[in-house]
Design a protein around this motif. Structure first.
Motif, PDB file in Angstrom:
ATOM      1  N   VAL A 519       0.802  -1.242  -0.266  1.00 42.47           N
ATOM      2  CA  VAL A 519      -0.162  -0.207   0.110  1.00 42.47           C
ATOM      3  C   VAL A 519       0.599   0.935  -0.230  1.00 42.47           C
ATOM      4  N   GLN A 520       1.620   1.703   0.955  1.00 38.16           N
ATOM      5  CA  GLN A 520       2.895   2.282   1.174  1.00 38.16           C
ATOM      6  C   GLN A 520       3.467   2.971  -0.607  1.00 38.16           C
ATOM      7  N   ALA A 521       3.948   1.535  -0.912  1.00 39.58           N
ATOM      8  CA  ALA A 521       4.135   1.626  -2.064  1.00 39.58           C
ATOM      9  C   ALA A 521       3.252   2.408  -3.363  1.00 39.58           C
ATOM     10  N   SER A 522       2.496   2.064  -3.200  1.00 38.32           N
ATOM     11  CA  SER A 522       1.489   2.212  -3.989  1.00 38.32           C
ATOM     12  C   SER A 522       0.739   3.530  -3.865  1.00 38.32           C
ATOM     13  N   LEU A 523       1.233   4.453  -3.297  1.00 35.59           N
ATOM     14  CA  LEU A 523       0.737   5.811  -2.680  1.00 35.59           C
ATOM     15  C   LEU A 523       1.212   6.861  -3.402  1.00 35.59           C
ATOM     16  N   ILE A 524       2.025   6.970  -3.772  1.00 36.45           N
ATOM     17  CA  ILE A 524       2.549   8.195  -4.431  1.00 36.45           C
ATOM     18  C   ILE A 524       2.225   7.548  -6.068  1.00 36.45           C
ATOM     19  N   PRO A 525       2.666   6.255  -6.650  1.00 29.13           N
ATOM     20  CA  PRO A 525       1.435   6.693  -8.343  1.00 29.13           C
ATOM     21  C   PRO A 525       0.548   6.817  -8.354  1.00 29.13           C
ATOM     22  N   TYR A 526      -0.384   6.058  -7.568  1.00 29.48           N
ATOM     23  CA  TYR A 526      -1.870   6.561  -7.236  1.00 29.48           C
ATOM     24  C   TYR A 526      -2.050   8.383  -7.396  1.00 29.48           C
TER      25      TYR A 526
END
Length: 740
Positions: A519-526
């Motif tokens: 989730v943390q890794a996906s937060l910026i792209p999101y």
């Protein structure tokens, strides 16, 4: 856009019977189809690409029929005070249970706790696990009743028996009372805002109809797309809240146009062309935020986002079609009594109201208001720095549940780490001596600091794969347990090299770590995808460079403050008892990205509704500061009412049984409070006051590239003739208008 919706509103007003019957028919067809639809098969929680999921997949592949994701019931036996569970009469009672527990058609295995040496050191407590071939959602009533009858027989013999796991767990109910509370509060807010039962009831009626269509459609599609019961919760929340708010804005604009003297059909068209345009683009921002959840790569989150996006789309369509149609049936009943009887001759003659007075105050002191708002939200956001992610389990449930009591009994009898064992899956397919390889890995893990014990490995039928458990010294939510998982994984290369075999670490704690990291890794792209698309959309709507950037910055303040409040209550326990939270713990791993997506959509709602009226005044000739005052005069009261309704709907879910739904309801309600009342009502006018004309600057080259969608209805002002001063409305006009 405004012209198209203007004609659509007039058409819906004229052909009101056709439009109404069309929506009722859609509801009826969806409802009928839902009664024939097969329920979705629960596939359980899956998250492709993480180590824990790979381990589960390997178990399913190498242990066919074991149902690694199947339902389980961990049964905990506690002897009466002063007795031991190993006493002959107590032991006989427990063994009697397991003689018949594995006979059910859906049961996979059951192990006698005395044979498995699953007895505490003081012999007061024992446990055993019954596993099933299917998931909890697919367990039949016969299987559940068979196990429950066996447990009741043991209780009758004096033993305390509690059950953990998901086989007999009561599914949390988030609906019913939650929606009823939200609707009741929304009705009061609407009645106070409009001063008319018809005006208050119309948004509620259309929103409920929209929710009916959305939920029945989700049920129809549940089997095809494997939509769980949780999927519809978010759709209910947002569909209801957005449906009421969007209808509220259209009805409010209709009343305003009637107050200016426009005849009913023309007012309905103007309301659809102006407020309806804002509704469409506000809805688009919500849909972008919800659909963008698919970027994260979590199937359940993607399904929840898309289902909720569909509910918002239906709410938008109803607002620009069915609402004008309903206005056609009772064109004057939605007006306030003062306007109907002539005591208020025109909205134009009311120079100031609370909204304009507040805006004027901010215009005089923009910098102090801006600093106070930013510093205040920043202080509330501070606890987010200590955010701890996880997946709340039985420890977060009420002590009134058997799952929580089983958790406490196990922790007392076997130690705090017993409730979160690490599952080690060893792939020894490529080694010549699988048993020696597994023994080497088990011994190295047992020697790791923080591991209390490891279980005997269990091999598959072929003998090339083994699984065993490692019990940590600390509880599943303890930071030391998370460090232990990382330590084992960091030392994996050396262990695998020595054993000539590979292994994966899974289990509840490992799964929590993997989910949080993904989730943390996906937060910026999101954020890049969603905020980027929304900024482009707001560029088109407001034709300004700085206003969209200001909107995005305000959203970040809102969401960080909301996340800080969630951490303060659900993790740190400040005020938790007031919300009925018995135990605190880590924040649900998906909560931050979930909160970001939903709050962003809602924040842009208020931005579009409020700033579009400010820009409308600016486009029609007002100076920048006067445009802000004028925009607040016409929209502040309605925006506040919309925010209160949103908060009411979301707050209703705080009383739900599930900790996840309770957390989401609180997070969304507090986020709306911060965004609507602090960011949009205070920070936005302060920033616009400081920027002046620069707020509406747009380079010429970009102005030529962007399409002119006319959200403010500027083109309508040239097409629609100015109304005469309104006359008092005859009470006889409250009767339905005949078809034209």
């Amino acid at each position: 856009m405004a012209t198209l919706l203007y004609h659509l509103g007039r058409m819906a007003f004229r052909w009101r019977w056709f439009v109404t019957l069309l929506w009722v028919a859609i509801l009826g067809l969806a409802g009928f189809a839902s009664t024939k639809a097969a329920p979705a098969a629960d596939e359980g929680f899956t998250m492709p690409g993480i180590e824990s999921q790979k381990a589960f997949d390997l178990l399913d592949q190498r242990f066919p029929g074991s149902a690694a994701d199947g339902a389980s019931a961990r049964i905990v036996f506690v002897a009466p005070h002063g007795q031991k569970i190993t006493a002959s009469q107590n032991k006989a009672a427990v063994e009697q249970l397991f003689d018949g527990a594995g006979r059910g058609s859906q049961a996979a295995s059951s192990v006698d706790p005395f044979e498995a040496k699953a007895v505490s050191k003081d012999a007061s407590t024992a446990y055993a696990t019954v596993t099933f071939k299917v998931t909890a959602a697919n367990l039949t009533d016969a299987s559940k009743n068979h196990l429950e009858r066996s447990l009741d027989e043991i209780r009758d013999k004096g033993l305390t028996v509690e059950v953990g796991g998901d086989a007999l767990a009561t599914q949390p109910a988030a609906g019913g009372a939650s929606e009823a509370i939200g609707i009741a509060i929304a009705a009061v807010v609407l009645l106070i805002t409009f001063g008319s039962l018809a005006a208050a009831g119309l948004p509620l009626l259309t929103a409920i109809l929209g929710i009916g269509i959305s939920m029945t459609t989700i049920k129809v599609l549940a089997d095809t797309f494997n939509l769980s019961n949780t999927t519809g919760t978010l759709a209910t929340m947002l569909g209801l809240a957005c449906g009421i708010d969007y209808a509220l804005f259209v009805v409010s604009r209709y009343r305003e146009e009637r107050g200016k003297g426009h005849e009913p059909r023309e007012a309905a068209g103007l309301a659809a062309g102006t407020a309806g345009s804002a509704v469409v683009f506000a809805g688009l921002t919500v849909v972008i935020a919800l659909a963008g959840l698919s970027v994260v790569g979590i199937p359940v989150l993607t399904k929840m986002g898309l289902a909720a996006a569909g509910a918002v789309v239906i709410a938008v369509l109803i607002s620009v079609t069915l609402v004008p149609a309903f206005l056609g049936f009772w064109p004057n009943a939605v007006l306030s009594r003062g306007i109907r009887t002539g005591r208020k001759r025109s909205l134009r003659k009311k120079e100031h109201n609370a909204g304009s007075r507040w805006a004027s105050l901010v215009m005089r002191h923009p910098l102090p208001v801006l600093l106070l708002g930013v510093v205040g939200l920043g202080a509330i956001a501070a606890p987010a720095l200590n955010l701890q992610l996880g997946m709340p389990g039985d420890e977060a449930k009420s002590t009134s549940t058997t799952e929580r009591r089983a958790y406490d009994d196990l922790a007392k009898g076997f130690g705090p780490g017993f409730n979160g064992p690490l599952t080690i899956v060893v792939d020894a397919k490529s080694t010549e001596n699988p048993k020696a390889a597994v023994a080497t890995i088990a011994q190295d893990i047992a020697d790791t600091d923080g591991v209390v014990s490891v279980s005997a490995p269990r091999f598959n039928a072929v003998g090339n794969t083994a699984v065993f458990s490692a019990t940590p010294a600390t509880s599943p939510t303890n930071a030391k347990t998370q460090d232990l998982v990382k330590t084992i994984r960091d030392e994996r290369a050396g262990i695998e090299s020595k054993a000539d075999a590979t292994f994966e670490v899974t289990g509840k704690t490992a799964l929590n770590i993997d989910v949080a990291e993904k989730v943390q890794a996906s937060l910026i792209p999101y954020l890049v995808v969603v905020v980027g698309l929304a900024i482009v959309l707001l560029l088109v709507v407001f034709r300004s460079l700085l206003v969209p950037l200001k909107a995005a910055a305000g959203f970040l303040l809102s969401v960080l403050a909301a996340l800080g409040a969630v951490v303060a209550v659900f993790q740190q326990g400040h005020g938790a008892s007031l919300l009925g939270i018995e135990s605190t713990g880590p924040i649900m791993s998906m909560m931050p990205i979930f909160l970001v997506g939903i709050v962003f959509g809602l924040a842009m709602d208020y931005e579009v509704f409020l700033v579009s009226r400010i820009r409308e005044a600016y486009v029609h000739g007002d100076q920048p500061q006067q445009a802000v005052v004028s925009g607040f005069k016409h929209s502040a009261r309605v925006v506040i009412a919309a925010a209160l309704i949103m908060m009411a709907v979301f707050s209703g879910f705080i009383g739900a049984d599930g900790s996840m739904i309770k957390m989401i309801g609180f997070g969304l309600a507090i986020a709306v409070l911060f965004d609507a009342f602090i960011v949009r009502m205070a920070i936005v006018p302060a920033v616009l006051a400081l920027l002046g004309n620069k707020a509406w600057y747009l380079p010429r080259w970009l102005n030529r590239l962007l399409p002119n969608i006319d959200v403010e209805g500027e083109k309508l002002s040239h097409k629609v003739p100015a109304p005469a001063d309104p006359d008092p409305i005859d009470e006889s006009a409250l009767q339905p208008v005949p078809m034209r």
